[in-house]
Design a protein around this motif. Sequence first.
Motif, mmCIF file in Angstrom:
data_model
loop_
_atom_site.group_PDB
_atom_site.id
_atom_site.type_symbol
_atom_site.label_atom_id
_atom_site.label_comp_id
_atom_site.label_asym_id
_atom_site.label_seq_id
_atom_site.Cartn_x
_atom_site.Cartn_y
_atom_site.Cartn_z
ATOM 1 N N VAL A 76 0.755 -1.431 0.096
ATOM 2 C CA VAL A 76 -0.049 0.044 0.075
ATOM 3 C C VAL A 76 0.944 1.134 -0.172
ATOM 4 O O VAL A 76 0.691 2.143 -0.864
ATOM 5 C CB VAL A 76 -0.973 -0.096 1.233
ATOM 6 C CG1 VAL A 76 -1.900 1.127 1.381
ATOM 7 C CG2 VAL A 76 -1.978 -1.074 1.049
ATOM 8 N N GLY A 79 2.761 1.453 -3.294
ATOM 9 C CA GLY A 79 2.115 2.321 -4.495
ATOM 10 C C GLY A 79 1.575 3.814 -4.029
ATOM 11 O O GLY A 79 1.534 4.607 -5.110
ATOM 12 N N LEU A 80 1.135 4.014 -2.827
ATOM 13 C CA LEU A 80 0.842 5.491 -2.586
ATOM 14 C C LEU A 80 1.959 6.477 -2.650
ATOM 15 O O LEU A 80 1.530 7.323 -3.487
ATOM 16 C CB LEU A 80 0.224 5.701 -1.077
ATOM 17 C CG LEU A 80 -0.972 4.806 -0.920
ATOM 18 C CD1 LEU A 80 -1.434 5.120 0.563
ATOM 19 C CD2 LEU A 80 -2.054 5.485 -1.552
ATOM 20 N N ALA A 82 4.418 6.303 -4.827
ATOM 21 C CA ALA A 82 4.803 6.318 -6.231
ATOM 22 C C ALA A 82 3.855 7.204 -6.908
ATOM 23 O O ALA A 82 3.931 8.019 -7.886
ATOM 24 C CB ALA A 82 4.588 4.871 -7.066
ATOM 25 N N LEU A 83 2.362 7.080 -6.547
ATOM 26 C CA LEU A 83 1.249 7.874 -6.772
ATOM 27 C C LEU A 83 1.839 9.334 -6.654
ATOM 28 O O LEU A 83 1.521 10.256 -7.357
ATOM 29 C CB LEU A 83 0.022 7.622 -6.305
ATOM 30 C CG LEU A 83 -0.709 6.318 -6.915
ATOM 31 C CD1 LEU A 83 -2.086 6.048 -6.131
ATOM 32 C CD2 LEU A 83 -1.160 6.839 -8.338
ATOM 33 N N MET A 84 2.125 9.522 -5.506
ATOM 34 C CA MET A 84 2.451 10.784 -4.730
ATOM 35 C C MET A 84 3.630 11.481 -5.935
ATOM 36 O O MET A 84 3.601 12.705 -6.085
ATOM 37 C CB MET A 84 2.753 11.057 -3.520
ATOM 38 C CG MET A 84 2.876 12.182 -2.911
ATOM 39 S SD MET A 84 1.515 12.986 -2.064
ATOM 40 C CE MET A 84 1.246 12.196 -0.580
ATOM 41 N N GLN A 86 4.441 10.927 -8.661
ATOM 42 C CA GLN A 86 4.006 11.141 -10.277
ATOM 43 C C GLN A 86 3.255 12.156 -10.313
ATOM 44 O O GLN A 86 3.169 12.998 -11.194
ATOM 45 C CB GLN A 86 3.203 9.757 -10.678
ATOM 46 C CG GLN A 86 3.918 8.681 -10.864
ATOM 47 C CD GLN A 86 3.207 7.186 -10.933
ATOM 48 O OE1 GLN A 86 2.142 7.167 -10.783
ATOM 49 N NE2 GLN A 86 3.890 6.094 -11.153
ATOM 50 N N ALA A 87 2.309 12.414 -9.115
ATOM 51 C CA ALA A 87 1.474 13.642 -9.201
ATOM 52 C C ALA A 87 2.437 14.987 -9.140
ATOM 53 O O ALA A 87 1.963 15.954 -9.587
ATOM 54 C CB ALA A 87 0.624 13.555 -7.776
ATOM 55 N N ALA A 92 8.269 7.635 -11.514
ATOM 56 C CA ALA A 92 8.409 6.894 -10.445
ATOM 57 C C ALA A 92 7.672 5.496 -10.738
ATOM 58 O O ALA A 92 6.413 5.665 -11.344
ATOM 59 C CB ALA A 92 8.179 7.353 -9.275
ATOM 60 N N ARG A 93 7.974 4.528 -10.130
ATOM 61 C CA ARG A 93 7.041 3.488 -10.287
ATOM 62 C C ARG A 93 7.348 2.308 -8.685
ATOM 63 O O ARG A 93 8.595 2.638 -8.225
ATOM 64 C CB ARG A 93 7.087 2.305 -11.455
ATOM 65 C CG ARG A 93 8.575 1.741 -11.499
ATOM 66 C CD ARG A 93 8.404 0.295 -12.189
ATOM 67 N NE ARG A 93 7.799 -0.710 -11.740
ATOM 68 C CZ ARG A 93 7.541 -1.937 -12.117
ATOM 69 N NH1 ARG A 93 7.749 -2.175 -13.304
ATOM 70 N NH2 ARG A 93 7.065 -2.937 -11.361
ATOM 71 N N SER A 94 6.408 1.652 -8.453
ATOM 72 C CA SER A 94 6.663 0.681 -7.324
ATOM 73 C C SER A 94 7.327 -0.413 -7.785
ATOM 74 O O SER A 94 6.807 -1.042 -8.803
ATOM 75 C CB SER A 94 5.240 0.633 -6.581
ATOM 76 O OG SER A 94 4.447 0.125 -7.533
#
Lengths: 416, 416
Positions: A76, A79-80, A82-84, A86-87, A92-94
Amino acid sequence: MARIVMKFGGTSLADIRCIRNVLCHVKREVDLGHEVAIVVSAMAGTTNQLVSWTQDIADLYNFREYDVVVSSGEQVTAGLLALMLQAEGMNARSWMGWQIPIVTDSVYGCARIKSIDPSKLLKGFQHGQVAVIAGFQGMSFDGNITTLGRGGSDTSAVAIAAVIKASRCDIYTDVDGVYTTDPRIESKARRLSRVAFEEMLEMASLGAKVLQVRSVELAMVHKVRIFVRSSFDMGSASARAEGDFVGTLICDEEEIVEQQFVSGIAFAKDEAQISLRRLADKPGVAAAVFASLAEENINVDMIVQNISEHGATTDMTFTVSSSDLERAVNILERSCHKVICDDLQFESGLAKVSVIGIGMRNHAGVAATAFKALSEKGINIRAITTSEIKISILIDNAYTELAVRILHSVYHLDKE
Amino acid sequence: MARIVMKFGGTSLADIRCIRNVLCHVKREVDLGHEVAIVVSAMAGTTNQLVSWTQDIADLYNFREYDVVVSSGEQVTAGLLALMLQAEGMNARSWMGWQIPIVTDSVYGCARIKSIDPSKLLKGFQHGQVAVIAGFQGMSFDGNITTLGRGGSDTSAVAIAAVIKASRCDIYTDVDGVYTTDPRIESKARRLSRVAFEEMLEMASLGAKVLQVRSVELAMVHKVRIFVRSSFDMGSASARAEGDFVGTLICDEEEIVEQQFVSGIAFAKDEAQISLRRLADKPGVAAAVFASLAEENINVDMIVQNISEHGATTDMTFTVSSSDLERAVNILERSCHKVICDDLQFESGLAKVSVIGIGMRNHAGVAATAFKALSEKGINIRAITTSEIKISILIDNAYTELAVRILHSVYHLDKE
C-alpha cells in the motif's frame, strides 16, 4: 550525482500528510540529480493490526500465510508514494519484492535475503525513474511471499543499497540519530555524529531500537554507509542545498577519525537470571542446556561461567527476558537439570546495562572505571560479561536509570 | 465428489467473526469430499479506504499504482482465510493473482482476464489442498499487478470456475438470491430459484446489484452455473447434508423447465434524457454523437430513434445518468449539435423501469399489458425501448415505486 537509497519507516508514512512530507525529501534528492531508490515500511500501526488478526485466528499459525497477510502493508505505501511522486511530475514506479525479485530463503516470518537482481532497478535509473520498493518482503525460490522479520525494511534498504552500489543509505525515522544513551533517561545524552558498525550492532541489540540488527550486520559486511536522520527535519535552506543534515552516520571505524573510548550506554530492562549450581564440568553440558532452550525459541543473553575450582563442578549463570523465565525454568527442570546439575536458581526483575565503544580495545581501565562508579552509589553488580568493545553489567531493575546516568557521566559522554 | 468454486464478498469477510462463519461453509463442502477453490474479496470497507487514499493524493492518478494499492485488500483476506482453514486442520494455501498466474491485459483499474493457468490449482486438488484465491487481481503480461474493476472478484470466481471446469460457482453474499424486484419497494417480491444468464445480464446492468455484469457474461460464454446465496444462511441440518440451500441458480435457459414469460422488474432512478431534434438523417450521425460521449466516458443507455417522416430529418432521444447530464450537454453543444441537429433538449429526474423475461420471446402481448397497466394509473410514458427479453419504459422519477409495484402485480410475480 550519486546513487542513494532512502528508507522511510512507518511513522514517516503514517498518513497522507506524512507521505507528502516524504515527497519533499525525495524531491530534494532527485533535484540534486541523484539516482534514487526508496524503500518503504507499512503505515505506522498497520503491521500490528495485520499481526493481531493472524493471532486472533490461531496461536500456532502457518508462517507462509502470516507473510502473505503482513506483507500487504508495504504494498500500500509503495503504491501511494509512487502515486504521490507521479502527481508531482516525477518518473516513479513501485516494486514489490517478487517483481524485482528479492529472493529469500523459505523461513517464513523471518526470511533471509539470498540474492537481489538489480538489473530492472538500474534500467529504471537510466530512464530517470525513481524506484519505490516495498520493504520487509521478498519471494522464496519457489515463488512464495516471505517477510524479513519485524524491522525488516531496514534490511531491505541496506541490501538494495549493496546490490545497486549506492553511495549512501539514508534511514529516515522518527529520531534524528543515534544517541549516547536514551535521552528520556539522561537529558544530557548527545547525538553521535558517527558510530562504527560494530558499536551500532551492540547498541541495536541492547535496546537502542533505531535499526534492525540484521541490517547493521549486512551493512558492515557490504560496507554500506547508513545515515540515520529524522524525516521531520526538513533542514534550513542552506543545509538543504548542501545535503548537510542532522543525523548519525553509521560507517566503518576507519572513517571515525577521533575515536572516543566509550561511545554509548545501552540497557535492557526486565531481564531474568538463571543459575545452574554445581554443574558437571565436562564437554557437552553447556550445549545440552542451551540447545533445549533454543528449540523453544528462548533467547539467552549474558552467559557467565567460572573456571571450576576442583575440576569437578562449576556454576553457570545466564539471562533470559523476564517474559521467558517461566518457560525456560520448566524446560530446564524437565529436560536436564537433574542429570547435570545439583540445583537451579532463578530471579527476575533485573536489568543489563552496557558500556560500548570501539575505543576500549586500546584503552586499559575502562571496566574498572565502571565498577568503581557503580559501587560508589551502592549498586550491586550481579554478573559481568565483556567483549572487545562492550562491558555488560547485570543489576537490579530499580537501579537502571541511576546506573545509566552514572556511567554516562563517568565516561564524559555529555561532552563533545 | 464435485469440484466447486466458492466466492465470498466483502460483507462475508468483514471481520474475524465473519471469516469464522465462512470457515463453516468451506468445511461443509470439504467434508462432502469436494475439491474447493475459494475466491475472496477484501474486507468490507477496505477497498473504499484504499481508493480514497489514492484520491487524496491526486485526481488524475496513474492506474498502475492504483492497482498496486487497491489489490492489497484481497491479499489480506486470502491469507487470513487460509490461516483459519489451517487452524481447523484443513490443507489450504492462499494464491495471489501473480502466483497462479491470472494473466490480464494492461488496462489498469479495469483489466480483462486473458488466460489462467489452472495447473498449480489442479495439482493442489490432487493433494487435497483447498485453494484460497485473492479475487479482483491479476498480473499483466509484463509482470505488473492489475485489478478487474469494482466487483471484479465475481469475475475472478467465474473465470477460475471455467478453467478448472468446476461444476458450480457459489457466490456467497449478503442477500439470499435474486428477487423478482427490489423487496424494499415491493414486499411481495419473491426470490427466483432459477434465472437465465440473459435475464441476469439485464437485471444486473439495471441495478439489481448482486453480481458484476462481466462475471455473468463470462459465465454465459463458458456455461458456468452460478449459485447466489447468503453467507449468513447456515441451513438446517438436513439441508446441510444434502447441499440444498436457499438461493438463486443462474444458468442456461435450457435448465429452466417452466419458464415464466416475465421473471423480474428492474429499475434505475436518476436518469436524464437528451433529445436531438431534426437530426440529419444520414449515415454517420449517430456514430458522431455517441463517439463524442464515449470519449469522455459517459455511458448512454436507452436510445430511441424513429423512422423519419420525409427522409430528411429525424428526432433522436437517449438517456444518460443524471450526474453525467451537464457534461453530456456541454460536449454535444460544443462538438456536434450545431452541425447535425436543429435543437437540443434535455431533462433530468427520470427513471427507467424494465420488464425482463426470456419467456416473452414466445408470448405476444407482454408489452401491451405493461402499457395498459401504467396508463390506468395515469403514469406517462416518455420513451420505450425493447429487446427480445426486455421492455424498458422511461417515466418520471416520482412514479418509480408505483410503476414497479403495478408491473410486479400485473405479471403475477408475487405468485409462485
